[in-house]
Scaffold this active site. Sequence first.
Site, mmCIF file in Angstrom:
data_model
loop_
_atom_site.group_PDB
_atom_site.id
_atom_site.type_symbol
_atom_site.label_atom_id
_atom_site.label_comp_id
_atom_site.label_asym_id
_atom_site.label_seq_id
_atom_site.Cartn_x
_atom_site.Cartn_y
_atom_site.Cartn_z
ATOM 1 N N GLY A 240 0.808 -1.040 0.227
ATOM 2 C CA GLY A 240 -0.015 -0.007 -0.130
ATOM 3 C C GLY A 240 0.774 1.437 0.010
ATOM 4 O O GLY A 240 0.114 2.288 -0.132
ATOM 5 N N GLU A 275 3.683 -7.043 1.448
ATOM 6 C CA GLU A 275 3.399 -7.298 0.161
ATOM 7 C C GLU A 275 3.266 -6.005 -0.678
ATOM 8 O O GLU A 275 2.238 -5.532 -1.238
ATOM 9 C CB GLU A 275 1.827 -7.813 0.131
ATOM 10 C CG GLU A 275 1.813 -8.933 1.131
ATOM 11 C CD GLU A 275 0.214 -9.256 1.243
ATOM 12 O OE1 GLU A 275 -0.732 -8.485 1.255
ATOM 13 O OE2 GLU A 275 -0.063 -10.311 1.891
ATOM 14 N N PRO A 276 4.550 -5.520 -0.921
ATOM 15 C CA PRO A 276 4.582 -4.241 -1.795
ATOM 16 C C PRO A 276 4.273 -4.364 -3.165
ATOM 17 O O PRO A 276 4.707 -5.581 -3.839
ATOM 18 C CB PRO A 276 6.112 -3.891 -1.635
ATOM 19 C CG PRO A 276 6.925 -5.074 -1.371
ATOM 20 C CD PRO A 276 5.880 -6.101 -0.481
ATOM 21 N N GLY A 277 3.699 -3.504 -3.796
ATOM 22 C CA GLY A 277 3.585 -3.543 -5.263
ATOM 23 C C GLY A 277 3.657 -2.312 -6.005
ATOM 24 O O GLY A 277 4.890 -2.223 -6.463
ATOM 25 N N CYS A 343 -14.125 5.819 -27.927
ATOM 26 C CA CYS A 343 -15.528 6.714 -27.981
ATOM 27 C C CYS A 343 -16.146 6.693 -26.603
ATOM 28 O O CYS A 343 -17.313 6.304 -26.464
ATOM 29 C CB CYS A 343 -16.461 5.972 -29.163
ATOM 30 S SG CYS A 343 -15.679 5.858 -30.690
ATOM 31 N N GLU A 344 -15.546 7.450 -25.756
ATOM 32 C CA GLU A 344 -16.071 7.616 -24.233
ATOM 33 C C GLU A 344 -15.573 8.895 -24.063
ATOM 34 O O GLU A 344 -14.346 8.917 -23.907
ATOM 35 C CB GLU A 344 -15.785 6.726 -23.222
ATOM 36 C CG GLU A 344 -16.662 5.297 -23.682
ATOM 37 C CD GLU A 344 -16.836 4.681 -22.301
ATOM 38 O OE1 GLU A 344 -16.855 5.259 -21.259
ATOM 39 O OE2 GLU A 344 -17.208 3.460 -22.589
ATOM 40 N N TYR A 372 -0.207 -1.123 -12.022
ATOM 41 C CA TYR A 372 -1.596 -1.041 -12.552
ATOM 42 C C TYR A 372 -1.905 -0.237 -13.619
ATOM 43 O O TYR A 372 -2.726 0.543 -13.957
ATOM 44 C CB TYR A 372 -2.444 -0.261 -11.355
ATOM 45 C CG TYR A 372 -2.132 -0.848 -10.108
ATOM 46 C CD1 TYR A 372 -2.612 -2.169 -9.513
ATOM 47 C CD2 TYR A 372 -1.276 -0.092 -9.069
ATOM 48 C CE1 TYR A 372 -2.483 -2.771 -8.556
ATOM 49 C CE2 TYR A 372 -1.062 -1.208 -7.828
ATOM 50 C CZ TYR A 372 -1.707 -2.389 -7.367
ATOM 51 O OH TYR A 372 -1.460 -2.761 -6.497
HETATM 52 C C1 LIG Z 1 -3.302 -4.568 -3.792
HETATM 53 C C2 LIG Z 1 -2.658 -5.543 -2.633
HETATM 54 C C3 LIG Z 1 -1.376 -5.202 -2.449
HETATM 55 C C4 LIG Z 1 -0.511 -4.317 -3.002
HETATM 56 O O1 LIG Z 1 -0.761 -3.097 -2.964
HETATM 57 P P1 LIG Z 1 0.213 -1.775 -3.329
HETATM 58 O O2 LIG Z 1 -0.885 -0.590 -2.972
HETATM 59 O O3 LIG Z 1 0.483 -1.972 -4.776
HETATM 60 O O4 LIG Z 1 1.569 -1.954 -2.673
HETATM 61 C C5 LIG Z 1 -0.814 -5.974 -1.149
HETATM 62 N N1 LIG Z 1 -1.687 -6.819 -0.672
HETATM 63 C C6 LIG Z 1 -3.036 -6.871 -1.047
HETATM 64 C C7 LIG Z 1 -3.740 -7.868 -0.153
HETATM 65 C C8 LIG Z 1 -3.499 -6.295 -1.889
HETATM 66 O O5 LIG Z 1 -4.711 -6.512 -2.232
#
Ligand SMILES: *Cc1c(COP(=O)(O)O)cnc(C)c1O
Length: 419
Positions: A240, A275-277, A343-344, A372
């Site tokens: 997050g 859980e970094p994304g 077309c939106e 994303y």
């Molecule tokens: C989406 C998500 C993440 C990653 O979120 P980021 O904002 O990309 O770091 C981690 N854990 C869970 C459960 C998620 O749904």
Amino acid sequence: MDYFELKNGEICAEDVPLAEIAVQVGTPVYIYSRATLERHARVFREALAGIARTHLAFAVKSNPNLAVLSLLKKEGYGADVVSEGEMKRALAAGIPAADIVFSGVGKSRRELVAALDAGIGQFNLESEEEGVELADIALSKGMQAVATLRVNPDVDARTHAKISTGKADNKFGVAYGDAAEIYARLAALDGLTMRGLAVHIGSQISDLEPSRQAFLKMGELMQTLRKQGFTVTHMDLGGGLGVPYRLGEELPGPADYGAMVEEVTRDWDATIMFEPGRVITGNSGVLLTEVIRVKPGVNAPFVVVDAAMNDLARPSLYDAWHDFLAVRPTGEKMVAHIVGPICESSDTFAKNREIDTVKAGDLAIFRTAGAYGATMANTYNSRALVPEVMVDGDKWAIVADRLEPETIFAAERVPEWLD
Ligand SMILES: *Cc1c(COP(=O)(O)O)cnc(C)c1O
């Protein structure tokens, strides 16, 4: 920090001029920088170096490209997956099953079976019902599923409503007040080993205080469970952490986040899982596009680019901001609306934005498109599925082909009885 910079008057990805990729692959195209991905992966890990035991699981949904997953595997990351498809990708990239965490609010029976068969390391349960079903499946296979319970801490992450997940009325996890009793009932089930708790309050978090409050609440719950005699060895704090989307924007970074987590979890005596994304992938990618034409508007001209909401959905979904830069800036500026060909009216990237002056045929990038971005792309308006490229120094490779409409409609069938 990233490696998309001006060199000799044009933006390059590391040492590769973006124009070179446009000529050979066409546009729109996502471009990732290997050096940036590696840097972000290392900075995040180093920020947590003060914590005794950690487990890093990259959130596959932010960028599931196999080349990206392979690179993060080399950096020692496991994977956080939310579907069987993501699990298959993580395994295909060589990430050991034991390092994979299966999250997601609606894991189907089929997915639970597949994940158990694959030997997935940890299930983050979103409900008691899911835990009962998982235990049942595991028992019938003579297996033991390892799980944590995802708890909804009821804090407001102060991010966009559509990516906020930790308030009581969000669909995620079990209610904080019910969590201890549910944990106790799940821990008593044969087939299930409950080893901890999980929390994830939202994405693009730009204020650490809500996370701190959530983690403190999780620490209290952990102590309550331990006092009742339950085993809690793993605490999954989710992902997050936000990233700057505007040049010069100041946000708490990995070091601030790491210091906060270290302080909160100092006495936990648990493996702290992450859980970094977005923080890894966001600024590691750009979407390269070509200006189709500039047409006059009432207030400001419309810059019509060949990328659209199907290629990069975030502006249409979340009103998200992506910096827009000319690949060969002249120094002149204009105020314009940036739109795609779909077309939106929701196919709008920016309104009344001051941007580099561009004209038909010019190349431009949307920055911070590594997370994303391609993963949310679709083929609306029968557009091709956008390709992806990875750059490494002065070399580059296509890491996902452009899927042309013919390839996509080859999977469609016209029944005989329509003839
Ligand atoms: C989406 C998500 C993440 C990653 O979120 P980021 O904002 O990309 O770091 C981690 N854990 C869970 C459960 C998620 O749904």
